[in-house]
Design a protein around this motif. Structure first.
Motif, mmCIF file in Angstrom:
data_model
loop_
_atom_site.group_PDB
_atom_site.id
_atom_site.type_symbol
_atom_site.label_atom_id
_atom_site.label_comp_id
_atom_site.label_asym_id
_atom_site.label_seq_id
_atom_site.Cartn_x
_atom_site.Cartn_y
_atom_site.Cartn_z
ATOM 1 N N MET A 127 0.742 -1.215 0.209
ATOM 2 C CA MET A 127 0.182 0.163 -0.095
ATOM 3 C C MET A 127 0.802 1.400 0.012
ATOM 4 N N TYR A 148 2.646 1.759 -3.302
ATOM 5 C CA TYR A 148 1.715 2.156 -4.435
ATOM 6 C C TYR A 148 1.198 3.802 -4.252
ATOM 7 N N ARG A 149 1.332 3.947 -2.862
ATOM 8 C CA ARG A 149 0.878 5.351 -2.689
ATOM 9 C C ARG A 149 1.905 6.290 -3.024
ATOM 10 N N GLU A 202 -4.294 6.697 -12.548
ATOM 11 C CA GLU A 202 -5.345 6.327 -11.455
ATOM 12 C C GLU A 202 -5.054 4.855 -11.019
ATOM 13 N N LEU A 203 -5.307 4.657 -9.583
ATOM 14 C CA LEU A 203 -5.113 3.147 -9.254
ATOM 15 C C LEU A 203 -6.484 2.747 -8.706
ATOM 16 N N PHE A 204 -6.727 1.548 -9.063
ATOM 17 C CA PHE A 204 -8.046 0.933 -8.592
ATOM 18 C C PHE A 204 -7.811 -0.544 -7.930
ATOM 19 N N VAL A 205 -8.780 -0.953 -7.268
ATOM 20 C CA VAL A 205 -8.593 -2.404 -6.815
ATOM 21 C C VAL A 205 -9.717 -3.229 -7.218
ATOM 22 N N ILE A 236 -5.349 -2.319 -10.555
ATOM 23 C CA ILE A 236 -5.349 -1.735 -11.907
ATOM 24 C C ILE A 236 -5.150 -0.250 -11.907
#
Lengths: 95, 95
Positions: free
Chosen positions: B19, B22-23, B39-42, B51
């Protein structure tokens, strides 16, 4: 907020048939009152691989989209040219 | 304009480790001068399936991103927790 990636795999021999169907689907979906964004892309390596990137306020809005007249008439006409089933990914924002 | 979907498959037992990585990757990538959006998604069905939806002016900008210090240090640290190789999709706008 709900983000969606929907991937379609279309026989490249039938691009001429699906292009106007996709065009109509995009236009009518964007006109839906709950549609936040609805974009269509094509894989640079595979001309029959179509990718929707969608944004909806919530799951109910996505379900309403899938229940529209344009979705229910156009999607089966597109799917006629599929080489394999589509892939649907529902996502939350990270963090 | 180049659209990219990059999918990572991370062992859900190691979300705490990835986490912050990624941040940091998102924050530093968005600060790149050529980054249009990142943009980052789960995946709602798989907490280790991350993703990225990215937009770059062109392929050279994406290559420059992959050559940044933050990319070259953070990505291998994230990949340590992968369960299988990532999937990268480079796309053009439809139509």
């Amino acid at each position: 907020m709900l983000k969606v990636i929907a991937q379609d795999f279309i026989d490249p021999a039938h691009l001429e048939e699906v292009m106007p169907l996709y065009r109509e689907l995009v236009e009518k979906t964007r006109a839906e009152p709950l549609c936040v964004s609805y974009e269509l892309f094509v894989d640079q390596k595979a001309p029959g691989h179509f990718i929707f990137i969608e944004e909806w306020p919530d799951r109910a809005a996505l379900d309403a989209h899938c229940d529209t007249e344009h979705f229910k008439t156009l999607v089966p006409r597109i799917d006629r040219y599929q080489t394999r089933p589509g892939i649907y990914l529902l996502m939350d924002a990270f963090g």
